[in-house]
Design a protein around this motif. Sequence first.
Motif, PDB file in Angstrom:
ATOM      1  N   ASP A 258       0.824  -1.217   0.000  1.00  0.00           N
ATOM      2  CA  ASP A 258       0.000   0.000   0.000  1.00  0.00           C
ATOM      3  C   ASP A 258       0.858   1.268   0.000  1.00  0.00           C
ATOM      4  N   ILE A 259       1.961   1.279   0.763  1.00  0.00           N
ATOM      5  CA  ILE A 259       2.789   2.492   0.787  1.00  0.00           C
ATOM      6  C   ILE A 259       3.459   2.694  -0.571  1.00  0.00           C
ATOM      7  N   PHE A 260       3.820   1.598  -1.232  1.00  0.00           N
ATOM      8  CA  PHE A 260       4.358   1.697  -2.591  1.00  0.00           C
ATOM      9  C   PHE A 260       3.296   2.271  -3.526  1.00  0.00           C
ATOM     10  N   LYS A 261       2.071   1.744  -3.445  1.00  0.00           N
ATOM     11  CA  LYS A 261       0.993   2.206  -4.323  1.00  0.00           C
ATOM     12  C   LYS A 261       0.625   3.657  -4.045  1.00  0.00           C
ATOM     13  N   ASP A 262       0.664   4.064  -2.775  1.00  0.00           N
ATOM     14  CA  ASP A 262       0.346   5.453  -2.438  1.00  0.00           C
ATOM     15  C   ASP A 262       1.295   6.429  -3.129  1.00  0.00           C
ATOM     16  N   HIS A 263       2.589   6.135  -3.066  1.00  0.00           N
ATOM     17  CA  HIS A 263       3.566   7.020  -3.713  1.00  0.00           C
ATOM     18  C   HIS A 263       3.474   6.926  -5.232  1.00  0.00           C
TER      19      HIS A 263
END
Length: 411
Positions: A258-263
């Motif tokens: 999710d943190i990868f997708k957010d950025h």
Amino acid sequence: ASELEQIDAASKTDFEELARKLNVLVIVGVDVWELTLYNLMSPNAPRFLMNALDFRANLHEMLGGDISTAKSKVLKISKMIAPKMLVVDDTTKPTFEGVAPTRSGDDIAEGVIDWANDGVMIVEEFTNKFAKMPLFRRVMDGEYIQIFKKGSGKGLQANITMLTACNPDDDFFQEEMTFRSQLPFKEGVLSRFDILIPLTATQLKNELLVDKIDLFGTKVEGLIDFAEVKTRLTTLAHGMRQIQFVLLTEEQKKRLRDIFKDHNTADIKKRIIKNRPLLILRDLETLARLVNVIATVNFSRRKVENGLLFATEEDIDKAIQLWENLLNYRVQLYARSSRNLTTISEEFIAYLARAGGIENWIPQDELFEEFVTLQRKIGRSTFYNELRGLLEEGRVVASGKRNRELKLVVK
């Protein structure tokens, strides 16, 4: 008893605290020191799986910056505290693979990759001579390497972490162009460095640092005992090697995705860097590597069963914090040309200075809104970790727990 004491002392090593102490001696940033410490320990972490393929644990690091930005001092201290390291330069290139036997069929003599294996290879002046060596890339990728000379062969599972430094083309980064364009390496090489840190020398930094330098110093109190730190890290490394695999829960795996997708989503909207995406899938590997090494370093404080270590939320939070700091460095390296590079915590301070100066209190929620919601520069856990660091360092003070407010501290 002495060995037990060493093991106990090693298990209590706090990398963030050690990074703060090192940053007093050589001021490059607490995050840079923390990343470097994990770089030095990464050869001792287990390999990990992604889609059933195993990946290297090694966190490769490059310090790319102006002359006189303490790169050599970081490497000097790293040599003194690394559990295992080998310094390599152009003169060692002929023995990189090992020396061919004098007679056909005899054994190939050991070379640099044999001596450095399971440790850190330090290259003080990284150049394209290294980058263009096919074997060098394979070593960085942690592959099984086979070498043949005069009818003899040998094989080696490469487990070598790179710690390197380099200068830009003109020794100082020029503001007329992006800093990335001034590093003479192809993306295929740079993308293999999980930790890529740009460093600049500026007039402002000179003013901030000059009064912190103890010229002709005679102080001994408070200085770091490097031999003792090396002993602790070496003891820690022995324990790390007992870990066979790091396990994450499904929820923890989701947090990393999710943190990868957010950025990535923020980059789709903003096109943060021209001519390339902010993130590539190799960056997800780096995030996983950080979790892998951080959790393994903390093995004595984690649940371990039959060599399987269970990562905690603390490990995930710290990995995300350091990874988001690396993204911040990337944006400044690839998309900007200002010599005034700033860390996330320094951007917090700059915002507080603009919004409230040194007299006024600023709501913590306002700072959160700016960096997490509006800019989408960092996630929630990194915000609180970065703010905690500023509070512990005494650079910011807080009032109250509910409706918390923040104010700068002038020293």
